[in-house]
Write a protein that holds these residues in place. Structure first.
Motif, PDB file in Angstrom:
ATOM      1  N   PHE A  73       0.852  -1.185   0.000  1.00 21.24           N
ATOM      2  CA  PHE A  73       0.000   0.000   0.000  1.00 21.24           C
ATOM      3  C   PHE A  73       0.893   1.242   0.000  1.00 21.24           C
ATOM      4  O   PHE A  73       1.771   1.381   0.868  1.00 21.24           O
ATOM      5  CB  PHE A  73      -0.910   0.026   1.234  1.00 21.24           C
ATOM      6  CG  PHE A  73      -1.940  -1.079   1.270  1.00 21.24           C
ATOM      7  CD1 PHE A  73      -2.626  -1.452   0.128  1.00 21.24           C
ATOM      8  CD2 PHE A  73      -2.223  -1.734   2.461  1.00 21.24           C
ATOM      9  CE1 PHE A  73      -3.577  -2.468   0.164  1.00 21.24           C
ATOM     10  CE2 PHE A  73      -3.175  -2.744   2.515  1.00 21.24           C
ATOM     11  CZ  PHE A  73      -3.856  -3.108   1.352  1.00 21.24           C
ATOM     12  N   ASN A  74       0.664   2.136  -0.937  1.00 17.08           N
ATOM     13  CA  ASN A  74       1.434   3.379  -0.985  1.00 17.08           C
ATOM     14  C   ASN A  74       1.038   4.285   0.176  1.00 17.08           C
ATOM     15  O   ASN A  74      -0.124   4.362   0.561  1.00 17.08           O
ATOM     16  CB  ASN A  74       1.190   4.103  -2.311  1.00 17.08           C
ATOM     17  CG  ASN A  74       1.735   3.335  -3.495  1.00 17.08           C
ATOM     18  OD1 ASN A  74       2.750   2.646  -3.375  1.00 17.08           O
ATOM     19  ND2 ASN A  74       1.080   3.446  -4.634  1.00 17.08           N
ATOM     20  N   LYS A  75       2.028   4.993   0.715  1.00 19.24           N
ATOM     21  CA  LYS A  75       1.787   5.806   1.914  1.00 19.24           C
ATOM     22  C   LYS A  75       2.010   7.286   1.639  1.00 19.24           C
ATOM     23  O   LYS A  75       2.787   7.679   0.761  1.00 19.24           O
ATOM     24  CB  LYS A  75       2.685   5.350   3.058  1.00 19.24           C
ATOM     25  CG  LYS A  75       4.176   5.446   2.781  1.00 19.24           C
ATOM     26  CD  LYS A  75       4.976   4.923   3.952  1.00 19.24           C
ATOM     27  CE  LYS A  75       6.466   4.882   3.665  1.00 19.24           C
ATOM     28  NZ  LYS A  75       6.813   3.822   2.701  1.00 19.24           N
ATOM     29  N   THR A  76       1.306   8.112   2.426  1.00 18.01           N
ATOM     30  CA  THR A  76       1.473   9.559   2.405  1.00 18.01           C
ATOM     31  C   THR A  76       1.501  10.050   3.846  1.00 18.01           C
ATOM     32  O   THR A  76       0.587   9.744   4.617  1.00 18.01           O
ATOM     33  CB  THR A  76       0.302  10.248   1.673  1.00 18.01           C
ATOM     34  OG1 THR A  76       0.229   9.774   0.345  1.00 18.01           O
ATOM     35  CG2 THR A  76       0.473  11.760   1.671  1.00 18.01           C
ATOM     36  N   MET A  77       2.542  10.788   4.213  1.00 16.23           N
ATOM     37  CA  MET A  77       2.539  11.449   5.517  1.00 16.23           C
ATOM     38  C   MET A  77       1.764  12.752   5.327  1.00 16.23           C
ATOM     39  O   MET A  77       2.265  13.702   4.736  1.00 16.23           O
ATOM     40  CB  MET A  77       3.954  11.719   6.024  1.00 16.23           C
ATOM     41  CG  MET A  77       3.984  12.257   7.452  1.00 16.23           C
ATOM     42  SD  MET A  77       5.657  12.491   8.113  1.00 16.23           S
ATOM     43  CE  MET A  77       6.197  13.910   7.149  1.00 16.23           C
ATOM     44  N   PHE A  78       0.535  12.809   5.844  1.00 16.76           N
ATOM     45  CA  PHE A  78      -0.341  13.929   5.506  1.00 16.76           C
ATOM     46  C   PHE A  78      -0.521  14.932   6.641  1.00 16.76           C
ATOM     47  O   PHE A  78      -1.163  15.967   6.461  1.00 16.76           O
ATOM     48  CB  PHE A  78      -1.708  13.407   5.055  1.00 16.76           C
ATOM     49  CG  PHE A  78      -2.515  12.699   6.112  1.00 16.76           C
ATOM     50  CD1 PHE A  78      -3.513  13.366   6.805  1.00 16.76           C
ATOM     51  CD2 PHE A  78      -2.287  11.357   6.413  1.00 16.76           C
ATOM     52  CE1 PHE A  78      -4.267  12.717   7.767  1.00 16.76           C
ATOM     53  CE2 PHE A  78      -3.046  10.701   7.372  1.00 16.76           C
ATOM     54  CZ  PHE A  78      -4.031  11.385   8.063  1.00 16.76           C
ATOM     55  N   TYR A  79       0.067  14.635   7.811  1.00 22.20           N
ATOM     56  CA  TYR A  79      -0.042  15.595   8.909  1.00 22.20           C
ATOM     57  C   TYR A  79       1.035  15.275   9.933  1.00 22.20           C
ATOM     58  O   TYR A  79       1.366  14.103  10.176  1.00 22.20           O
ATOM     59  CB  TYR A  79      -1.427  15.526   9.562  1.00 22.20           C
ATOM     60  CG  TYR A  79      -1.630  16.558  10.649  1.00 22.20           C
ATOM     61  CD1 TYR A  79      -1.804  17.910  10.331  1.00 22.20           C
ATOM     62  CD2 TYR A  79      -1.634  16.194  11.998  1.00 22.20           C
ATOM     63  CE1 TYR A  79      -1.985  18.858  11.319  1.00 22.20           C
ATOM     64  CE2 TYR A  79      -1.818  17.137  12.997  1.00 22.20           C
ATOM     65  CZ  TYR A  79      -1.986  18.474  12.651  1.00 22.20           C
ATOM     66  OH  TYR A  79      -2.155  19.415  13.631  1.00 22.20           O
ATOM     67  N   VAL A  80       1.581  16.330  10.567  1.00 25.34           N
ATOM     68  CA  VAL A  80       2.579  16.184  11.637  1.00 25.34           C
ATOM     69  C   VAL A  80       2.234  17.159  12.749  1.00 25.34           C
ATOM     70  O   VAL A  80       1.889  18.321  12.489  1.00 25.34           O
ATOM     71  CB  VAL A  80       4.007  16.469  11.130  1.00 25.34           C
ATOM     72  CG1 VAL A  80       5.018  16.294  12.265  1.00 25.34           C
ATOM     73  CG2 VAL A  80       4.364  15.579   9.958  1.00 25.34           C
TER      74      VAL A  80
END
Length: 692
Positions: A90-97
């Motif tokens: 599954f491709n991942k995205t870091m969308f919030y920190v």
């Protein structure tokens, strides 16, 4: 990875998790590093034009590299050819920190196949039995769960509940294969913000109304509110950990995050996802900067944890085709409402109506937003017919009226008592700590039948009836909020007079041909999956208030007598309301007839006419052949088993002290609509001009 077709005995796997429900201490279980929360699965939408299933997975991490998630997909039936196996990541995205905590969204996309798929996944190579979910075939409608009120009120003695409805859900899921969970609101109880957020608590304690209303949201308080909601979600969604206002108000519901990792969800929200009664207080109070700041903070984390998007993202937050965005920003949240639409099979669909973001004391959803919603429904049904539309409304819409209590609680004659209560002289708990109104008034103002909302309620019911009649779509409303189970019902009018005349023939037709009743619409009310039910006195009061009401000259509304038999087999006096913890499912009849476990449970065949009620060892009770309704049995009627119908089942807890968490099933058949008609008459409808 262990054998792809292993048996999944959740009773053996997770009994120990239930045994530890109430052994938690005061320490937060969130670690300093690692995966803090997740995996949680979300169903975004199903696109049958492009034959595509779309979902997402959330992992929240601290001080570790982004986890790798791999999967193996194949037929759920081990008898099918193993050559259909598919491997990938599954491709991942870091969308919030935030404060070193990283939110990762993993994209789930699969083509629909001509068989049900089992998707097993691993996280950094780690495999757990519940790291799996099911995707139905491209010709199969979804097996669906509906639940609400997933948490305890602040002062509840949780030691009185030794079992877990989530354990029961997992056990049923292992046999049934649920494809989606519809969360009807209050997925988390955040009322503790007025206890564990010191800055907000200090604001609540301000005695001078003018000072309180004019208070500003400082940067320090904004940060404190953010930290509260972030911690609440990490503990509840990550570990099932929660604590309230007393030493006995704490729990660890470990089966909840396990269920979130194995059944994709679609959620709407309600007041406890924010704070009790949010949106149902006076406009002047709710426009206060502090209260609006609380609403915005709750909304931010609701979108992060329940929808896997950040309000700072333009694409996923505003442009995904599953959203039905409101006409304009809500006054108290400062964001557009986010209702949800998706197909749940080739001929079934769901609409999750956001009834909180635009809510005000005299409004639930704005008229212009309703226009957007019904235009979208018209567009969707033009693309592909919809046999069943499930509409999620957090609060019941077919429910006994309690307007008389509203008038009492809002009466000016209570003003002296409210003043003394605010001063702490008498009746501690009579008034709330927000604006000094009677504590229960916000709950009554929340209801669709409240005097402020009658016009809007009748408009929505009539619009749903019109939509269903025009397109041959059976509409079923799913609600929660009230901490007990019942099934409200709209249907064509059953005339009480003219026995032997043409009106009596019309009554017989309504009773014997419900699949042709254009006005038939059920409200499945399932609540609560975790919270405590009300006492028997409340069920008895509701029973007394649950007579037949006339929605318009051609539509009656009442409550189905579903619970005439208790879980122990005894007779129940208030047979329309079950005040036990519960959850519900809606399963297509085609799926039941093709599935050994479900077929044995309900013991039905096409052509049967089934009563609503307890599912016994002989299955659903059936009407004897050659014995149609005479027109006298106007509540306890039967509904036919047909290929395109559904069965809605409420699973009620047998014993709150039993750790095996067993339930009894109470079912109602929902027939498809086999006829159409443009322009239903709503003559006699109250409180509304249908051109609104």
């Amino acid at each position: 990875m262990q054998d792809f077709y292993d048996n999944w005995d959740t009773q053996a796997l997770y009994q120990s998790e239930v045994d530890e429900c109430y052994t938690c201490d005061e320490q937060s279980p969130v670690p300093d590093a690692g995966i803090l929360c997740g995996p949680t699965l979300r169903l975004i939408g199903v696109d049958y034009e492009h034959n595509l299933y779309r979902g997402s997975m959330l992992l929240v991490c601290r001080k570790i590299d982004a986890p790798s998630v791999s999967f193996v997909a194949g037929p759920s039936n081990g008898e099918l050819a193993s050559g259909n196996m598919n491997h990938g990541h599954f491709n991942k995205t870091m969308f919030y920190v935030e404060d070193g905590i990283e939110f990762y969204r993993y994209t789930i996309q699969f083509p629909m196949e001509d068989y049900e798929q089992l998707i097993k996944y691993t996280i950094n190579g780690e495999d757990k039995p519940h790291y799996r979910f099911y995707i139905p075939s491209q010709t199969t409608n979804f097996n669906t769960i509906s639940h609400s009120c997933n948490g305890f009120s602040l002062s509840v003695d949780t030691t009185k509940f030794h079992g877990s409805m989530w354990f029961d859900i997992l056990n049923k899921h292992a046999k049934t294969h649920y494809h989606v969970m519809l969360g009807g609101g209050d997925q988390i109880y955040s009322d503790g913000v007025n206890i564990f957020c010191k800055g907000f608590q200090d604001w609540l304690k301000e005695k001078n109304p003018a000072t309180k209303y004019r208070s500003h949201l400082t940067s320090e308080l904004r940060t404190e509110l953010d930290q509260f909601y972030l911690k609440e979600y990490l503990e509840w969604y990550g570990y099932g950990y929660w604590k309230g206002s007393t030493p006995k108000s704490k729990t660890t519901q470990k089966c909840f995050p396990i269920a979130m990792a194995t059944i994709p969800s679609i959620n709407i929200w309600d007041d406890h996802d924010i704070i009790d009664g949010f949106g149902s207080y006076s406009h002047s109070f709710q426009m206060n900067e502090v209260f609006r700041g609380l609403g915005k903070a709750a909304y931010k984390y609701y979108m992060l944890f329940q929808h896997h998007v950040s309000i700072e993202e333009k694409g996923p937050y505003l442009e995904d085709p599953s959203w039905l965005l409101g006409h304009q920003d809500g006054d108290y949240i400062g964001e557009k409402s986010h209702s949800v639409f998706t197909r749940l099979g080739p001929s079934n669909a769901m609409l999750g109506l956001d009834c909180r973001t635009e809510r005000e004391l005299k409004q639930i959803v704005s008229w212009k937003t309703y226009d957007i919603i019904f235009k979208r429904l018209e567009k969707e049904v033009a693309k592909r017919p919809i046999d069943h539309l499930m509409v999620m409304l957090g609060v019941p819409i077919a429910y006994p009226r309690l307007v008389w209590l509203e008038w009492i609680f809002s009466s000016r004659f209570l003003a002296p008592l409210k003043y003394l209560a605010r001063k702490g002289v008498i009746a501690h708990g009579l008034v709330n700590s927000f604006n000094g109104d009677v504590e229960l008034l916000d709950d009554l103002n929340d209801h669709w039948c409240a005097r402020h909302h009658k016009k809007e309620r009748n408009y929505l019911v009539a619009k749903l009836q019109d939509f269903g009649a025009k397109y041959g779509t059976r509409v079923t409303i799913l609600s929660g909020d009230v901490h007990l189970a019942c099934v409200g019902r709209f249907r064509s009018k059953l005339h009480s007079h003219h026995v032997g005349g043409s009106k009596q023939d019309e009554v017989k037709k309504v009773l014997n041909e419900p699949e042709k009743d254009l006005r038939l619409m059920f409200n499945i009310i399932s609540s609560a999956v975790v919270n405590t039910p009300p006492p028997n006195g409340m069920a008895a009061l509701l029973q007394k208030r649950s007579g037949v009401h006339h929605f318009d000259h051609e539509t009656d509304e009442d409550v189905v007598p579903l619970f005439k038999t208790d879980v122990d087999g005894s007779h129940r006096a208030h047979g329309s309301f079950m005040n036990r913890r519960n959850w519900s499912d809606l399963i297509p009849i085609e799926n039941i007839l093709a599935h050994d476990y479900l077929r044995n449970l309900y013991q039905i065949s096409e052509g049967d006419a089934c009563f609503s009620g307890l599912v016994t060892s002989q299955g659903l009770a059936k009407l004897e052949e050659e014995a149609p309704h005479s027109g006298k049995e106007k509540q306890d009627v039967t509904y036919p088993i047909t290929a395109k119908g559904l069965i809605a089942t409420i699973h009620a807890e047998k014993d709150s002290l039993a750790k095996n968490s067993q339930t009894e099933a109470y079912a109602v058949v929902i027939p498809e609509l086999q006829t159409t008609q443009n322009n239903l008459s709503h003559t006699g409808i109250k409180h509304i001009n249908m051109s609104a």
